[in-house]
Design a protein around this motif. Structure first.
Motif, short mmCIF file in Angstrom:
data_model
loop_
_atom_site.label_atom_id
_atom_site.label_comp_id
_atom_site.label_asym_id
_atom_site.label_seq_id
_atom_site.Cartn_x
_atom_site.Cartn_y
_atom_site.Cartn_z
N GLY A 52 23.01 -29.16 10.68
CA GLY A 52 22.04 -28.11 11.01
C GLY A 52 20.68 -28.35 10.36
N VAL A 56 17.55 -23.80 6.18
CA VAL A 56 18.46 -23.96 5.05
C VAL A 56 18.88 -25.43 4.90
CG1 VAL A 56 20.70 -23.24 4.10
CG2 VAL A 56 19.20 -21.57 5.21
N VAL A 62 22.56 -33.75 10.52
CA VAL A 62 22.77 -33.89 11.96
C VAL A 62 22.39 -32.57 12.63
CG1 VAL A 62 24.53 -35.72 11.94
CG2 VAL A 62 25.26 -33.34 11.77
N GLN A 92 11.07 -16.65 15.12
CA GLN A 92 12.14 -16.00 14.33
C GLN A 92 11.68 -15.47 12.98
OE1 GLN A 92 15.81 -17.95 15.92
NE2 GLN A 92 16.63 -17.28 13.94
N HIS A 106 9.77 -14.79 9.48
CA HIS A 106 8.35 -14.95 9.17
C HIS A 106 8.00 -14.47 7.78
CE1 HIS A 106 7.96 -10.63 9.97
NE2 HIS A 106 8.93 -10.88 10.82
N GLN A 152 8.93 -19.24 11.09
CA GLN A 152 10.01 -20.17 10.73
C GLN A 152 9.79 -21.57 11.30
OE1 GLN A 152 13.87 -18.33 11.09
NE2 GLN A 152 14.87 -20.23 11.61
N CYS A 160 27.91 -31.64 16.03
CA CYS A 160 29.12 -31.87 15.22
C CYS A 160 30.30 -31.21 15.94
CB CYS A 160 28.92 -31.26 13.84
SG CYS A 160 30.42 -31.31 12.89
N ALA A 197 25.30 -25.90 7.50
CA ALA A 197 24.10 -25.04 7.51
C ALA A 197 23.74 -24.87 8.98
CB ALA A 197 22.98 -25.69 6.71
N GLY A 257 24.00 -22.31 11.12
CA GLY A 257 23.60 -21.04 11.71
C GLY A 257 24.72 -20.04 11.95
N ALA A 262 26.52 -22.60 4.05
CA ALA A 262 25.26 -22.09 3.47
C ALA A 262 24.43 -21.45 4.57
CB ALA A 262 24.49 -23.23 2.80
N GLY A 263 23.58 -20.50 4.18
CA GLY A 263 22.66 -19.87 5.13
C GLY A 263 23.40 -18.96 6.10
N PRO A 320 17.89 -8.29 10.75
CA PRO A 320 16.63 -8.82 10.20
C PRO A 320 15.70 -7.70 9.74
CG PRO A 320 16.61 -8.97 12.58
CD PRO A 320 17.92 -8.34 12.21
N GLY A 327 13.84 -9.02 5.83
CA GLY A 327 13.69 -10.48 5.74
C GLY A 327 14.65 -11.13 4.76
N MET A 363 16.86 -15.69 6.17
CA MET A 363 16.43 -17.03 5.78
C MET A 363 16.27 -17.13 4.26
SD MET A 363 13.06 -19.08 6.97
CE MET A 363 11.91 -18.09 6.06
N ASN A 364 15.73 -16.07 3.66
CA ASN A 364 15.49 -16.11 2.21
C ASN A 364 16.79 -16.27 1.43
OD1 ASN A 364 12.56 -15.77 1.92
ND2 ASN A 364 12.92 -13.91 3.08
C1 FAD Z 1 14.27 -11.79 15.28
C2 FAD Z 1 14.60 -12.35 13.94
C3 FAD Z 1 13.69 -12.19 12.90
C4 FAD Z 1 14.00 -12.69 11.64
N1 FAD Z 1 13.12 -12.52 10.61
C5 FAD Z 1 13.42 -12.98 9.36
C6 FAD Z 1 12.50 -12.90 8.27
O1 FAD Z 1 11.38 -12.41 8.41
N2 FAD Z 1 12.87 -13.41 7.05
C7 FAD Z 1 14.11 -13.98 6.87
O2 FAD Z 1 14.42 -14.40 5.74
N3 FAD Z 1 14.98 -14.11 7.91
C8 FAD Z 1 14.68 -13.65 9.14
N4 FAD Z 1 15.54 -13.84 10.19
C9 FAD Z 1 16.78 -14.59 9.98
C10 FAD Z 1 16.53 -16.09 10.02
O3 FAD Z 1 15.93 -16.48 11.24
C11 FAD Z 1 17.83 -16.84 9.82
O4 FAD Z 1 18.45 -16.29 8.68
C12 FAD Z 1 17.59 -18.35 9.61
O5 FAD Z 1 17.26 -18.97 10.82
C13 FAD Z 1 18.86 -19.01 9.07
O6 FAD Z 1 18.59 -20.36 8.84
P1 FAD Z 1 19.78 -21.42 8.89
O7 FAD Z 1 19.13 -22.72 8.55
O8 FAD Z 1 20.91 -20.94 8.07
O9 FAD Z 1 20.28 -21.39 10.39
P2 FAD Z 1 19.52 -21.71 11.74
O10 FAD Z 1 18.06 -21.47 11.61
O11 FAD Z 1 20.25 -20.96 12.81
O12 FAD Z 1 19.73 -23.27 11.92
C14 FAD Z 1 20.99 -23.81 12.24
C15 FAD Z 1 20.78 -25.14 12.92
O13 FAD Z 1 22.06 -25.74 13.12
C16 FAD Z 1 22.10 -26.34 14.40
N5 FAD Z 1 23.50 -26.44 14.81
C17 FAD Z 1 24.33 -25.43 15.16
N6 FAD Z 1 25.55 -25.91 15.47
C18 FAD Z 1 25.49 -27.25 15.30
C19 FAD Z 1 26.43 -28.30 15.48
N7 FAD Z 1 27.68 -28.07 15.90
N8 FAD Z 1 26.05 -29.59 15.22
C20 FAD Z 1 24.78 -29.85 14.80
N9 FAD Z 1 23.85 -28.88 14.63
C21 FAD Z 1 24.19 -27.60 14.87
C22 FAD Z 1 21.27 -25.41 15.28
O14 FAD Z 1 20.79 -26.06 16.43
C23 FAD Z 1 20.16 -25.01 14.31
O15 FAD Z 1 19.04 -25.86 14.40
C24 FAD Z 1 15.24 -13.36 11.45
C25 FAD Z 1 16.13 -13.54 12.52
C26 FAD Z 1 15.83 -13.03 13.76
C27 FAD Z 1 16.80 -13.22 14.89
#
Ligand code: FAD
Length: 705
Positions: free
Chosen positions: A52, A56, A74, A85, A87, A156, A196, A231, A233, A363-364, A372, A375, A378-379
Motif C-alpha cells: 500500500g 501510511v 507494492v 481525501q 487534508h 492527501q 498483493c 498499510a 487501507g 498499520a493505518g 472523518p 481528521g 491519516m494522522n
Molecule cells: C472524505 C474523507 C476525508 C478525510 N479527511 C481526513 C483528514 O482531514 N485527516 C485525516 O487524518 N484523515 C482523513 N481521512 C482519512 C484518510 O483519508 C485515511 O485515513 C488515509 O487515507 C489512510 O491512509 P492509509 O495509507 O492507511 O490507506 P490508504 O490511503 O487507503 O492507502 C492504501 C493503499 O493501499 C493500496 N492497496 C489496497 N489493497 C492493496 C493490495 N491488495 N495490494 C497492493 N496495494 C493495495 C491502495 O490502492 C492504496 O493506495 C479522510 C477520509 C475521507 C474518506
C-alpha cells in the motif's frame, strides 16, 4: 500454510534459503537477539515489505530507510490516487514530518494561507446568508509554546507526491513490471500495478505473491520478506488474508464524494467567506463542501447517499453539477467535475494488529477506520508508522527481540479505540446544527431504514425512490427562507439554538490538542507509572470538545517541547526544540539530566549498561536559562563517553517556566526518551540503590530483553 488458496504454491528457490537458516532451539534473550540479527544478513529476503502506497505506507518506508532498513512498497494501482481525501495534518504528524528532510517546510510553502482555512462556515448557500461560523485557530496554535510546528491544511494526494519526492531523494525508484524477473528483490522500490493476492508464512520468511497485468495477462511475482506491513487501507487485503476481524460500528453512513475544480468559486469564497468546511442547508440540497485550496479552486463535496433507492450511477457529472449549483446558489461557468466516488463511513478497529508470530503487521486504515470528523484517520496512521519504524529497525539491527512488536499493538490499539470514540463524538457534534435547524440526519437515516425494511419489500424501486425523495424534500422545506428567519417564531428559536451550539463549542471541532499531542501509552515499551493505589493510570475519557494540551513527562507521553540552544553554540542564534535532540537516523535513546553530580553518576551507569546491550544512548545535559559555559564539566564527568550534548534552556517571554517545571519534576530527576520521542522511563528525583541493576531492569522492560 498458504493463506490464500489461489496461489499458495511453494517455490523451490526458497527452500535453500529456509534450510540455510537454522532454527535456534535455545530460549531467552540471547537466542532472540541472535535470531533477530539474521534479519539483515540474508540477501535473498527483503527485511520489510509494505503493501500500500497510501500516506501510511509511504511515511513508513521513508522512516525505515532513514533508519538504515531495506524495504520496498507494492501498490495495486498503476498511478497514485489524485482524490484529495484527507487534508488536516495535526500537530503531532507535523512533528513527525519535521524528521523528514524539508517536508514540513514544503507543506507550509505549498498549503493555502491559514486565513483561508481557519473557519468552518454554516450557510444557506455559498452565495447566500451565513447562519454562523466557527474559528478553529486560537493564539496558542501559532505561538510555538507547546510544539515547534503548527497544524496544516494540505490535500492527501499532494502530501503523497511530496513523500514520493522524499523517497526518490533517498534512492527509491518507482516502477511497473519492466525488468522484473523471478529473482528480483525490490529493495528501495515502489512496484506500481502490483496487487498483493496471497501471503504464505514459512518458518523464516513470509512469501508474498503479487499479481500484475503484463501484455493483457495476469502474471504473478513472489517476494520473500522477513516482515510484511499491511498499510493497504480500510478494505485491507492483508487483514482479510490473515483473518483479522474489525470490531465496532459498520456502515454508519454512505456518502458520495465529488471532486471538482472552479476558479470562479474559489475566488468568490476567498474574498467573501474564506473557510475550510462549508455546511450548506437549503431546500434544494444539503451538503458539506471541503475547500481543499481556494486559490486553486479545488473542492470536494460530500453528500449522503441512500442505496438501494439511490444508485451510485445516478450521480453523473451532470447531476453533480446541478446539485453543486443549488448549493452555490448560482451556476458556475468554469466547473470541472474531476472524480465522483462512493464511500462508507465506519467506526472500527482491528481485533489484532499482528499475525504470524508478529511478522505480519497492520498499520493505518488497515487497522482502524474512523468517521472523518476531527481528521484522525491519516494522522493516527502516520503515528502508527512512527511507532512501528524504530521497533522494526531495533529487531532487524539485533537490538531488540521480535517480541517488542507486541508493544506496537499494546500501545497503538488503545489510541485507535480512543480516537474512534472521539471521532464518533465529533461526528455527532456535526449533526447538532442540522438537528437544531429541524433536519436531524438521524431522522433521515431512520426514514431510509423504515423504507428498506417495510415498503422496500413490496414497492417497486422507482416508487421507493420517489417516496424517499418526497420525504427528504419535505424535510429540506424546513430550511426555506419562509421558515428560517428571525420573524418566524419557529425559525428564530431554531437560529437561537444554533447560535448556542456555536457559543458553547458543541459543533464539529477541528482541533484536539490534548489528544493530538497529549496521547499517552499506558503500557508497552516503557516502564509504566502507577497511581497511589498501585493501579495503572487511566486516560481521561474523550469529551468531543477541544481540550488544551498539558505538557507531561509521564512515561508513555511524548517528550515536551522547549526551545534550547546547544551550549557550544550558545552565542549563535541556532534555536532547536527538545524534540530535535532525538536522532532522525539512528535507533538511539536520549537521557535528559541536569548538570549535578548524582545525575552525571546516573548517566555514566546508563551509558555503560546500554553499551553492554549494544543500545545507543545520547545524554542531554539541560543547563538553566542564562548559562553560557559549562560543557567542560560534562566532558570530565562523563569521560570517556562522548555521546552527549549540553543544551541551555531558552525561556519564552510569555512562559518563564524552566524545563523541569514544564516536566513537573525536580532537577534531580532524569528522563529516558525512546527513538519515537515518547518517554520510556523517568525518575522524579535521584535513583536510589544499585543504579546498574536498576538500569538493566529499565532496558529489559523497555526493549523486552
Ligand atoms: C472524505 C474523507 C476525508 C478525510 N479527511 C481526513 C483528514 O482531514 N485527516 C485525516 O487524518 N484523515 C482523513 N481521512 C482519512 C484518510 O483519508 C485515511 O485515513 C488515509 O487515507 C489512510 O491512509 P492509509 O495509507 O492507511 O490507506 P490508504 O490511503 O487507503 O492507502 C492504501 C493503499 O493501499 C493500496 N492497496 C489496497 N489493497 C492493496 C493490495 N491488495 N495490494 C497492493 N496495494 C493495495 C491502495 O490502492 C492504496 O493506495 C479522510 C477520509 C475521507 C474518506
Amino acid at each position: 500454510m498458504g493463506v490464500l488458496g489461489s496461489s499458495s504454491r511453494r517455490l523451490n528457490r526458497f527452500v535453500h534459503i529456509k534450510n540455510r537458516i537454522h532454527r535456534k532451539i535455545s530460549c531467552g534473550y540471547i537466542q532472540n537477539r541472535e535470531l533477530s540479527s539474521n534479519y539483515s544478513k540474508n540477501d535473498s529476503i527483503l527485511p520489510v515489505l509494505i503493501v500500500g502506497a497510501g500516506p501510511v505506507g509511504l511515511v513508513l518506508s521513508v522512516l525505515l530507510t532513514k533508519l538504515g532498513i531495506k524495504c520496498a512498497v507494492v501498490e495495486r494501482s498503476m498511478a497514485f490516487s489524485r482524490h484529495p481525501q484527507a487534508h488536516f495534518i495535526n500537530n503531532r504528524s507535523m512533528e513527525v514530518f519535521r524528521k523528514l528532510d524539508g517536508l514540513t517546510e514544503e507543506i507550509q510553502r505549498s498549503q493555502p494561507p491559514v486565513e483561508l482555512w481557519r473557519k468552518f462556515i454554516y450557510c444557506t448557500s455559498l452565495t447566500g446568508s451565513v447562519i454562523g461560523s466557527v474559528d478553529h485557530m486560537q493564539t496558542q496554535d501559532f505561538d510555538q509554546i507547546v510544539s515547534p510546528i503548527s497544524v496544516a491544511h494540505f490535500s492527501q494526494y499532494k502530501l503523497n507526491a511530496l513523500l514520493i519526492k522524499q523517497l526518490e531523494a533517498i534512492g527509491f525508484t518507482i516502477r511497473g513490471h519492466e525488468g522484473l524477473n523471478h529473482r528480483h528483490l525490490p529493495e528501495r522500490e515502489i512496484l506500481m500495478g502490483h496487487n498483493c493476492i496471497s501471503v504464505e508464512p514459512t518458518d523464516n520468511f513470509i512469501n508474498v505473491t503479487t499479481s500484475f497485468v503484463k501484455e493483457g495477462k495476469h502474471v504473478e511475482n513472489q517476494i520473500p520478506c522477513s516482515f510484511l506491513v499491511g498499510a493497504d487501507g480500510a478494505g485491507s487485503t492483508i487483514r482479510n488474508l490473515v483473518g483479522i476481524e474489525m470490531r465496532g460500528e459498520k456502515d454508519i453512513q454512505r456518502l458520495v464524494s465529488v471532486h471538482f475544480l472552479s476558479q470562479e468559486l474559489g475566488q468568490y469564497l476567498m474574498h467573501e467567506k474564506p473557510g475550510m468546511l462549508f455546511f450548506i442547508f437549503n431546500p434544494g440540497a444539503i451538503g458539506v463542501l471541503v475547500a481543499h485550496d481556494l486559490k486553486q479552486g479545488e473542492f470536494v463535496l460530500q453528500m449522503p447517499f441512500y442505496p438501494p433507492q439511490q444508485k451510485f450511477e445516478d450521480f453523473t457529472a451532470e447531476t453533480c453539477k446541478r446539485l453543486i449549483f443549488k448549493l452555490v446558489g448560482r451556476d458556475l461557468a468554469d466547473i470541472n467535475v474531476v472524480d465522483i466516488k462512493p464511500w462508507v463511513m465506519h467506526a472500527e478497529v482491528a481485533e489484532k494488529y499482528l499475525a504470524s508470530e508478529n511478522r505480519i503487521i497492520l498499520a493505518g486504515d488497515a487497522a482502524h477506520r474512523f468517521p472523518p470528523a476531527g481528521g484522525f484517520g491519516m494522522n493516527t496512521g502516520i503515528q502508527d508508522a512512527h511507532n512501528l519504524a524504530w521497533k522494526l529497525a531495533a529487531i532487524i539491527k539485533g537490538i531488540a527481540p521480535i517480541s517488542i512488536l507486541s508493544t506496537y499493538e499494546m500501545e497503538r490499539k488503545p489510541i485507535a479505540l480512543f480516537n474512534t470514540d472521539l471521532s464518533i463524538q465529533n461526528f455527532q457534534a456535526a449533526m447538532a446544527v442540522p438537528a437544531a435547524l429541524g433536519i436531524d440526519p438521524a431522522t433521515a437515516n431512520s426514514v431510509h431504514q423504515i423504507i428498506n425494511n417495510t415498503v422496500g419489500t413490496i414497492l417497486p424501486s422507482t416508487i421507493q425512490k420517489t417516496l424517499l425523495d418526497g420525504i427528504f424534500s419535505l424535510g429540506r422545506a424546513q430550511l426555506s427562507d419562509f421558515v428560517l428567519n428571525e420573524n418566524n417564531p419557529l425559525g428564530s428559536s431554531r437560529l437561537a439554538k444554533v447560535r448556542r451550539i456555536f457559543e458553547e463549542g458543541k459543533s464539529l471541532q477541528l482541533q484536539f490538542p490534548a489528544e493530538d499531542l497529549g496521547f499517552r501509552y499506558r503500557e508497552g515499551a516503557l516502564v509504566p507509572e502507577i497511581d497511589s493505589e498501585g493501579a495503572p493510570i487511566k486516560p481521561e475519557p474523550p469529551t468531543g470538545r477541544r481540550r488544551e494540551y498539558i505538557p507531561s513527562a509521564d512515561p508513555g507521553s511524548r517528550l515536551p517541547h522547549m526551545n534550547v540552544k546547544a551550549l557550544s553554540e550558545v552565542k549563535k542564534e541556532a534555536i532547536i526544540s527538545t524534540l530535535d535532540l532525538i536522532s532522525r537516523d539512528k535507533v538511539e535513546f536520549l537521557l535528559i539530566i541536569a548538570p549535578i553530580d548524582s545525575s552525571y553518576r546516573l548517566a555514566l551507569n546508563v551509558l555503560k549498561v546500554a553499551n553492554e546491550h549494544n543500545i545507543l544512548v545520547k545524554v542531554c545535559v539541560m543547563w538553566p536559562n542564562g548559562i553560557v559555559n559549562g560543557d567542560a564539566r560534562t566532558k570530565t564527568s562523563l569521560a570517556p563517553w562522548e555521546n552527549y550534548i549540553d543544551v541551555v534552556e531558552v525561556r519564552q517571554p510569555s512562559n518563564s517556566s524552566s524545563w523541569w517545571d514544564i516536566c513537573k519534576m525536580t532537577h534531580r530527576g532524569a528522563i529516558l526518551v525512546r527513538p519515537d520521542d515518547h518517554i520510556a522511563w523517568r525518575v522524579k528525583s535521584a535513583v536510589v540503590g544499585d543504579i546498574r541493576f536498576e538500569m538493566n531492569k529499565v532496558f529489559s522492560a523497555v526493549l523486552g530483553l
